[in-house]
Scaffold this motif. Structure first.
Motif, short mmCIF file in Angstrom:
data_model
loop_
_atom_site.label_atom_id
_atom_site.label_comp_id
_atom_site.label_asym_id
_atom_site.label_seq_id
_atom_site.Cartn_x
_atom_site.Cartn_y
_atom_site.Cartn_z
N MET A 98 0.82 -1.21 0.00
CA MET A 98 0.00 0.00 0.00
C MET A 98 0.86 1.26 0.00
SD MET A 98 -3.11 -0.83 -0.35
CE MET A 98 -3.69 0.85 -0.13
N ILE A 102 0.74 3.72 -3.16
CA ILE A 102 0.21 5.08 -2.95
C ILE A 102 1.30 6.10 -3.27
CG2 ILE A 102 -0.72 6.69 -1.25
CD1 ILE A 102 -1.97 4.29 0.18
N SER A 402 -2.86 4.47 4.79
CA SER A 402 -3.34 3.58 3.74
C SER A 402 -4.84 3.33 3.88
CB SER A 402 -2.59 2.25 3.78
OG SER A 402 -1.20 2.44 3.62
N THR A 416 -6.37 -2.90 5.80
CA THR A 416 -5.32 -2.13 6.48
C THR A 416 -5.78 -1.66 7.87
OG1 THR A 416 -6.07 -0.19 5.24
CG2 THR A 416 -4.12 -1.34 4.43
#
Length: 501
Positions: A98, A102, A402, A416
């Motif tokens: 993640m 991201i 996240s 998450t």
């Protein structure tokens, strides 16, 4: 033997099943232009192949964590296997994927910039402090641990002091080189040594007639010779082999050199799974070759490097054992280098000092090395305790960032949120109970206060998230996968193609 092989099989299975789900939930776009191409600068933003990026990611995140941590975690007995497997598949690999993806979606941004965007600007200052503290501790640990290992296989005149200075010299040279020269040329060789030596240790362990402990109902207990409770200690002892906030500072480095979002699962999720395999092998070797009391005495006598030496020579002999030790040495040296590199760029971004000349690069780098050099004089075990605390707090922040990203984009955020909540509770209890915190010790009141504090923090987090989502407009910056132009001090200008988006 069955537990070790079964655990490794579960890790691999996790990559192909849960890893694929995490990728699908994120919704990759293979046609999207990556930062390596859009912001190419010949220094940090450089397109590199999938194989080179994978080796860089593995060596950057590994350090001595997946070896030293499991060695100390082996004191708890076979239950250590459970945390490595579950933590890696559902925590660490998700965390790494993640943050990496991201960052890739936000022009290769580091964790402080990402938290500023998704959790609010005030959080950025907190994250900067934690990230820089963590990286400084990591860099210091990854100077001290390889120095001890190198000293064990070199002549007496090669003192730890001399070796430490040589490592700093290597770090200085490599930190100021472009990433494809500093890492792209050397890391494939480092990676080959690591992979071959790890496989050799594993094969010797399985075929040498050693009594590998199995995870049975009778073994589901705490075997720590000092009686240290499993919760929360094991989650801070085995960090890099299960979940580690340090990885959140490293993934953006590879997000700046990746050329396709399709590679993300292999680079971020997959390399964390590989780290879990390394952790399983070293935990198994430590439990098979030493009883808990002996293992504890070896660790207390200095650092886990003594265990590394013994395991390597006992399983592979003096010659090949030395090669295995070299394989372990390349881990902290590569991670130490990447820690300094990340620390320099994060600090430069925070202070808005463009890294566009050698003078400015050295101005940021040398003071960091001086501070780290003095920290090498501090007791290793003390630094390791502070490292573990800062490490897991950073992991919680990265997971919460996240979660907010997935929540705002109407994705499954539980993947998450659940590990973030669990690790937050572990962090709160750790801070409440340990000497580095409130010294409450592990008692009922500690667990209850920790629970109340965790619920309060998560309630505040959830409330702000709901307000943030309600206030969103379709053209909101939070739904746009690019940071505002000019975010990075190291970038002079954003290409027109990116600005247009």
């Amino acid at each position: 033997m069955l537990t070790l092989l079964g655990g490794i099989a579960l890790l691999v299975l996790g990559y192909f099943t849960y890893g694929r789900y995490i990728e699908k939930n994120f919704s990759i776009d293979p046609e999207r232009t990556t930062p390596a191409e859009a912001l190419k600068d010949g220094y940090d933003f450089v397109p590199m192949s999938k194989s080179k990026n994978a080796i860089i990611e593995l060596l950057n995140i590994a350090g001595t964590g997946p070896i030293f941590g499991p060695i100390m975690g082996a004191l708890y007995g076979p239950v250590a296997y459970i945390w490595i497997i579950v933590g890696c598949i559902f925590g660490g690999a998700v965390h790494d994927y993640m943050v990496g993806m991201i960052s890739l979606r936000n022009d290769g941004a580091h964790l402080p910039e990402l938290t500023s965007k998704y959790l609010g600007k005030p959080v950025k200052h907190i994250v900067n402090i934690f990230a820089m503290l963590l990286l400084m501790l990591v860099a210091t640990v990854f100077v001290t641990s390889p120095a001890n290992l190198i000293a064990s296989i070199t002549p007496d005149w090669m003192t730890i002091g001399i070796i430490t200075l040589l490592i700093f010299a290597y770090y200085l040279i490599s930190t100021i080189l472009p990433i494809d020269k500093a890492m792209g040329k050397v890391y494939p060789w480092f990676g080959a040594v690591l992979i071959i030596s790890t496989i050799a240790i594993g094969i010797s362990l399985l075929t040498g007639g050693h009594n590998l402990p199995e995870l049975t109902m009778g073994a589901m207990q705490n075997f720590h010779p000092k009686g240290t409770p499993i919760f929360p200690a094991i989650f801070f002892t085995i960090s890099c082999g299960a979940i580690s906030g340090f990885h959140a500072t490293q993934a953006p480095m590879v997000s700046r050199t990746s050329t396709n979002e399709r590679e993300g699962r292999f680079l971020f999720y997959g390399m964390m799974i590989a780290e879990g395999v390394i952790a399983m092998i070293w935990a198994g070797a430590s439990m098979a070759l030493f009883d808990g009391q002996t293992l504890s005495q070896m660790i207390d006598a200095g650092t886990p490097s003594a265990v590394v030496n013994q395991v390597s020579t006992m399983l592979l002999g003096n010659v090949f054992g030395t090669v295995a030790i070299i394989g372990v040495i390349v881990l902290p040296i590569s991670s130490g280098l990447s820690a300094f590199r990340s620390l320099r760029t994060i600090l430069a971004d925070y202070m808005s000092i463009k890294q566009d000349s050698m003078k400015k690069i050295l101005m940021m780098t040398i003071p960091l090395f001086v501070i780290s050099f003095f920290l090498t004089k501090v007791d290793f075990n003390l630094i390791w305790r502070y490292f573990n605390w800062a490490n897991q707090v950073t992991a919680v922040i990265a997971l919460l960032m996240s979660t907010r990203y997935l929540y705002l984009k109407n994705k499954n955020y539980l993947v998450t949120l659940l590990p973030a909540t669990f690790m937050l509770y572990a962090c709160v209890v750790y801070i409440l109970s340990e000497p580095i915190g409130f010294r409450m010790g592990l008692q009922t009141a500690t667990y209850l206060v920790g629970l109340v504090a965790t619920v309060a923090i998560m309630a505040l987090y959830w409330t702000t998230g709901v307000k943030q989502k309600v206030a969103l407009s379709p053209e909101s910056e939070l739904l746009n996968d690019h940071l505002p132009i000019g975010t990075f001090s190291s970038i002079d200008a954003v290409p027109a193609a990116v600005a247009a988006e």
